[in-house]
Design a protein around this motif. Structure first.
Motif, mmCIF file in Angstrom:
data_model
loop_
_atom_site.group_PDB
_atom_site.id
_atom_site.type_symbol
_atom_site.label_atom_id
_atom_site.label_comp_id
_atom_site.label_asym_id
_atom_site.label_seq_id
_atom_site.Cartn_x
_atom_site.Cartn_y
_atom_site.Cartn_z
ATOM 1 N N TRP A 268 39.484 51.720 34.029
ATOM 2 C CA TRP A 268 40.084 51.716 32.734
ATOM 3 C C TRP A 268 40.774 50.260 32.002
ATOM 4 N N ARG A 269 40.831 49.393 33.236
ATOM 5 C CA ARG A 269 41.906 48.374 32.820
ATOM 6 C C ARG A 269 40.935 47.326 31.785
ATOM 7 N N TYR A 270 39.707 47.165 32.158
ATOM 8 C CA TYR A 270 38.736 46.571 31.282
ATOM 9 C C TYR A 270 38.846 46.825 29.464
ATOM 10 N N GLN A 271 39.084 48.167 29.398
ATOM 11 C CA GLN A 271 39.214 48.552 28.127
ATOM 12 C C GLN A 271 40.423 48.269 27.451
ATOM 13 N N VAL A 272 41.312 47.609 28.185
ATOM 14 C CA VAL A 272 42.917 47.100 27.636
ATOM 15 C C VAL A 272 42.777 45.788 27.314
ATOM 16 N N GLU A 273 42.274 45.142 26.414
ATOM 17 C CA GLU A 273 42.312 43.915 25.889
ATOM 18 C C GLU A 273 43.724 43.348 25.963
ATOM 19 N N GLY A 274 43.868 41.928 26.571
ATOM 20 C CA GLY A 274 45.331 41.551 26.720
ATOM 21 C C GLY A 274 45.982 41.693 28.032
ATOM 22 N N LEU A 275 45.150 42.572 28.972
ATOM 23 C CA LEU A 275 45.498 42.576 30.358
ATOM 24 C C LEU A 275 44.829 41.451 31.167
ATOM 25 N N PRO A 276 45.621 40.791 32.231
ATOM 26 C CA PRO A 276 45.076 39.693 32.708
ATOM 27 C C PRO A 276 43.779 40.162 33.550
ATOM 28 N N LEU A 277 42.760 39.211 33.380
ATOM 29 C CA LEU A 277 41.602 39.578 33.906
ATOM 30 C C LEU A 277 41.503 39.232 35.491
ATOM 31 N N THR A 278 42.265 38.215 35.849
ATOM 32 C CA THR A 278 42.572 38.027 37.360
ATOM 33 C C THR A 278 43.794 38.221 37.596
ATOM 34 N N VAL A 279 44.227 39.243 38.492
ATOM 35 C CA VAL A 279 45.567 39.712 38.815
ATOM 36 C C VAL A 279 45.766 38.838 39.969
ATOM 37 N N THR A 280 47.124 38.086 39.968
ATOM 38 C CA THR A 280 47.720 37.652 40.973
ATOM 39 C C THR A 280 48.940 37.995 41.366
ATOM 40 N N MET A 281 49.545 37.512 42.416
ATOM 41 C CA MET A 281 50.906 37.806 42.640
ATOM 42 C C MET A 281 51.972 37.514 41.848
ATOM 43 N N ALA A 282 51.649 36.365 40.913
ATOM 44 C CA ALA A 282 52.325 35.789 40.216
ATOM 45 C C ALA A 282 52.310 36.563 38.901
ATOM 46 N N ASN A 283 51.252 37.324 38.476
ATOM 47 C CA ASN A 283 51.209 37.861 37.256
ATOM 48 C C ASN A 283 51.199 39.468 37.327
ATOM 49 N N LYS A 284 51.284 40.051 38.576
ATOM 50 C CA LYS A 284 50.904 41.605 38.608
ATOM 51 C C LYS A 284 52.257 42.275 37.925
ATOM 52 N N ASP A 285 53.225 41.650 37.808
ATOM 53 C CA ASP A 285 54.408 42.467 37.082
ATOM 54 C C ASP A 285 53.967 42.575 35.506
ATOM 55 N N LEU A 286 53.390 41.536 34.990
ATOM 56 C CA LEU A 286 52.893 41.646 33.679
ATOM 57 C C LEU A 286 51.849 42.598 33.640
ATOM 58 N N PHE A 287 50.977 42.488 34.449
ATOM 59 C CA PHE A 287 49.861 43.578 34.649
ATOM 60 C C PHE A 287 50.346 45.029 34.157
ATOM 61 N N VAL A 288 51.357 45.314 35.484
ATOM 62 C CA VAL A 288 51.770 46.602 35.661
ATOM 63 C C VAL A 288 52.637 47.067 34.485
ATOM 64 N N LYS A 289 53.227 46.113 33.640
ATOM 65 C CA LYS A 289 54.038 46.679 32.848
ATOM 66 C C LYS A 289 53.252 46.804 31.500
ATOM 67 N N ASN A 290 52.085 46.152 31.201
ATOM 68 C CA ASN A 290 51.493 46.235 30.070
ATOM 69 C C ASN A 290 50.301 47.462 30.211
ATOM 70 N N ALA A 291 50.224 47.792 31.647
ATOM 71 C CA ALA A 291 49.303 48.891 31.987
ATOM 72 C C ALA A 291 50.010 50.036 31.628
ATOM 73 N N ALA A 292 51.130 49.982 32.086
ATOM 74 C CA ALA A 292 51.963 51.278 32.009
ATOM 75 C C ALA A 292 52.308 51.645 30.500
ATOM 76 N N LEU A 293 52.670 50.490 29.741
ATOM 77 C CA LEU A 293 52.761 50.776 28.161
ATOM 78 C C LEU A 293 51.420 51.515 27.741
ATOM 79 N N TYR A 294 50.376 50.863 28.095
ATOM 80 C CA TYR A 294 48.989 51.179 27.666
ATOM 81 C C TYR A 294 48.858 52.873 27.981
ATOM 82 N N LEU A 295 48.976 53.132 29.288
ATOM 83 C CA LEU A 295 48.826 54.541 29.560
ATOM 84 C C LEU A 295 49.845 55.614 29.373
ATOM 85 N N ALA A 296 51.245 55.338 29.375
ATOM 86 C CA ALA A 296 52.301 56.196 29.117
ATOM 87 C C ALA A 296 52.406 56.369 27.505
ATOM 88 N N VAL A 297 52.379 55.085 26.648
ATOM 89 C CA VAL A 297 52.623 55.345 25.376
ATOM 90 C C VAL A 297 51.571 55.100 24.293
#
Length: 452
Positions: A268-297
């Motif tokens: 599902w993550r490639y359907q959400v534009e704006g999520l980091p394509l390459t998820v790293t230890m530095a940006n994983k919090d951003l990935f989780v926050k925006n993914a949760a926003l997409y999935l939950a709201v």
């Protein structure tokens, strides 16, 4: 779906960061390594290109700024109110919005959701702001029960309706933090979420148990009206598989573990534009926050909007937004909400005979026994207090399951003290009749409980 970060304007601080980063890159290319001994690549994770690192820095800065603004918004607008203040606010609001007269409501206990939904969806019913007058149909004889509604049947209906909304309506699903909206295309087309909002408003205004079963992120959206003010974690996601996959991303401690965790989200993550394509230890919090926003709201935002619109009934939405502390009426709390014996005793106050009369002595003794009974129920000692008495299997199960809330529900129709309080106040009337051996609850007529 539009890119999430493109919904936020780049602020001057971000523009400066981008410009500064580009200047450093240009100078690094122009200078000899002997004059400038540090390579720009040393400031960039080895698994990232420079442009990706720049974008990641911008995203991280936006995330931090969004979190700071959210904290400021909450701290400025949230003023905690006491139970007494909440009760006062609700009573004053109720007196203002409920119009004189009554609306007849016929309900089947065996089909609470379907019978309630049918009537709450009627346009004329929804336009009215009168007090409900509830009549239950007898399941056995298909006739109306012989009882006038002066509070008890209405409160019992609200208690059953709350359960039906969150368990039987098909509009909600459970999360570890409470109930969240479940996307149902037919419910959306038929305005069911809006109708549920009207039901919740009616329950709050007309003295039902507070329907406090919603996940905090749902209440965040209702109270703020702003999707960027919604605080989210993977635990706000209803689908167990999606929730657990996102938790794996959160708990990853190495880049290898993170890549494996992210691969579980590839469906599902490639359907959400704006999520980091390459998820790293530095940006994983951003990935989780925006993914949760997409999935939950975001996936079900239209359902959220319908529910919010329904809560404008009786002016509840405006009241919530003016007094965010009232979110406790909807917000599932982690606190133990079981009633205590002392609270029940305080609610059910006895109506004694004249002091000094012969009846008064027997009445006080009976009240003492009743309060001992409440303590036994609260401490789960009721079976021990019955001694060697033989009980049936059903009686054993009843004694084991009995809680103080059941006693209150028997007497008042409500298993909890409504946020608006009891109107009129319940009381215990002690009847001197040797032919009566069981307590009787007159919730319909005079809000009294009779004991020998």
């Amino acid at each position: 779906m539009r890119c999430l970060q493109h919904q936020v304007k780049v602020r001057p601080s971000i523009r400066k960061q981008r410009a500064a980063f580009k200047r450093v890159k240009m100078r690094a290319r122009q200078r000899d390594s002997r004059c400038f001994p540090y390579n720009v690549a040393e400031f960039v994770p080895i698994f990232l290109e420079e442009d990706e690192a720049l974008e990641e820095a911008i995203q991280r800065s936006l995330l931090e700024e969004s979190d700071r603004q959210s904290e400021v918004h909450i701290s400025r607008s949230f003023k905690k109110l006491s139970k007494e203040e909440i009760e006062g606010l609700l009573r004053a609001h109720s007196e203002k919005v409920i119009t004189p007269g009554t609306r007849q409501l016929h309900i089947s206990r065996a089909n609470v959701w379907s019978t309630a939904l049918r009537q709450f969806k009627r346009p004329k019913f929804a336009e009215s702001c009168e007090m409900l007058y509830v009549t239950f149909a007898s399941d056995e004889h298909d006739t109306e029960e012989d009882a006038a509604d002066l509070g008890g049947p209405r409160r019992e209906f609200f208690r059953l309706l709350v359960k039906a909304i969150f368990q039987d309506s098909g509009a909600f699903e459970a999360t570890p933090n409470g109930c969240t909206l479940k996307f149902n295309i037919l419910h959306l087309q038929n305005g069911v979420y809006r109708t549920i909002g009207r039901m919740l408003s009616t329950i709050i205004v007309q003295g039902g148990e507070a329907p406090a079963f919603l996940s905090p992120h749902v209440v965040d959206y209702i109270v703020s009206g702003d999707i960027l003010q919604v605080h989210l974690t993977p635990d706000n996601i209803g689908d167990p598989e999606l929730r657990e996959n996102l938790k794996k991303v959160v708990n990853a401690t190495t880049q290898h573990d993170l890549e494996e965790a992210v691969s579980c989200c590839d469906s599902w993550r490639y359907q959400v534009e704006g999520l980091p394509l390459t998820v790293t230890m530095a940006n994983k919090d951003l990935f989780v926050k925006n993914a949760a926003l997409y999935l939950a709201v975001l996936q079900r935002q239209s359902c959220f909007d319908q529910l919010t619109d329904g809560l404008s009934y009786y002016g509840i939405l405006s009241l919530l937004r003016e007094n965010p502390s009232l979110r406790v009426l909807l917000d599932l709390s982690g606190e133990d909400k079981d009633l205590t014996a002392s609270l029940i005793a305080g609610v059910l106050r006895p109506s004694y005979s004249v002091l000094g009369s012969n009846r008064r002595v027997r009445e006080e003794l009976m009240v003492v026994k009743f309060r001992e009974f409440l303590q036994c129920v609260e401490n789960k000692e009721l079976r021990d207090s019955l001694g060697e008495r033989t009980l049936t299997k059903d009686e054993e199960a009843f004694v084991k399951a009995l809680r103080p809330g059941h006693i209150l529900a028997f007497a008042t129709g409500s298993s909890k003290v409504p946020a608006i309080g009891f109107q009129p106040a319940p009381k215990i009337t002690l009847i001197h009749d040797e032919s009566k051996h069981l307590p009787i609850a007159h919730t319909h007529v005079q809000m009294s409980v009779s004991f020998l």
